[in-house]
Design a protein around this motif. Structure first.
Motif: not given
Length: 210
Positions: A157-170
């Motif tokens: 679940x933490x990793x899924x949140x990180x993926x979302x953040x990576x997409x937004x930051x990208x």
């Protein structure tokens, strides 16, 4: 495992994953400074580092580290120094980070950094030891397996949140890539932020019940 306990755990784990923490800020900073590929590699690394804590917690290794002031301090300061070093390297690489791919450090190195940053963070060990046991079934036949299963779900679940953040930051980085001056400032800011996470880790105190 008691079904009620599992659903309570899942709700709590989802809430915790949605709350921004050091891991989210770390992968966001790496993505902003080096690009989406590096962000995903960092996310995969922190996920593996989280699983290291899950296994260590299930085997009692984390409890030993938290119970020893010397071991806790050693792990904490190694992790803090590593973050500060990464922050300095990111800051110094600002003049070279001007492409969408962000290959200044490479995906393999970003993955390795993610593993080490998370694995050397005793706060993560303390979290799993404080959080997961509340939802274990004491009458269950294999509490170790229960701990690992719940820990793996929490990491996912933490990793899924990180993926979302990576997409937004990208997406933010893509909008700024054609403005070299802003990109340099952004990368320098990311470096300062990563180093700041290291300094914050260095100030963490050992849990009183450790």
């Amino acid at each position: 495992m008691i079904e009620t306990n599992f659903w309570l755990f899942l709700a709590a784990a989802c809430l915790i994953a949605a709350v921004p923490g050091p891991g989210i800020f770390y992968v966001a900073a790496r993505t902003l400074s080096e690009g989406r590929a590096s962000g995903f590699a960092s996310t995969a690394g922190t996920a593996l580092g989280g699983l290291v804590h899950v296994v260590a917690g299930s085997l009692g290794i984390s409890a030993i580290i938290l119970a020893s002031a010397e071991l806790f301090a050693a792990v904490k300061f190694v992790g803090a120094l590593y973050l500060v070093w990464l922050g300095i390297k990111t800051f110094r690489s600002a003049s070279r980070t001007l492409s969408l791919d962000g290959e200044a450090l490479g995906d393999k190195r970003a993955f390795r950094d993610g593993v080490l940053v998370e694995a050397l963070n005793p706060k993560t060990a303390a979290f799993f030891l404080a959080f997961i046991p509340q939802f274990l079934d004491p009458a269950g036949s294999n509490p170790t397996l229960q701990f690992i299963m719940l820990g793996a779900i929490s990491v996912a679940l933490n990793t899924l949140a990180d993926v979302v953040v990576v997409l937004m930051a990208s997406a933010t980085r893509t909008q700024l890539i054609g403005r070299p001056h802003l990109m340099r400032r952004l990368t320098q800011g990311s470096g300062v932020f990563i180093a700041g996470l290291g300094l914050s880790l260095a100030l963490v105190r050992r849990p009183a019940n450790g």
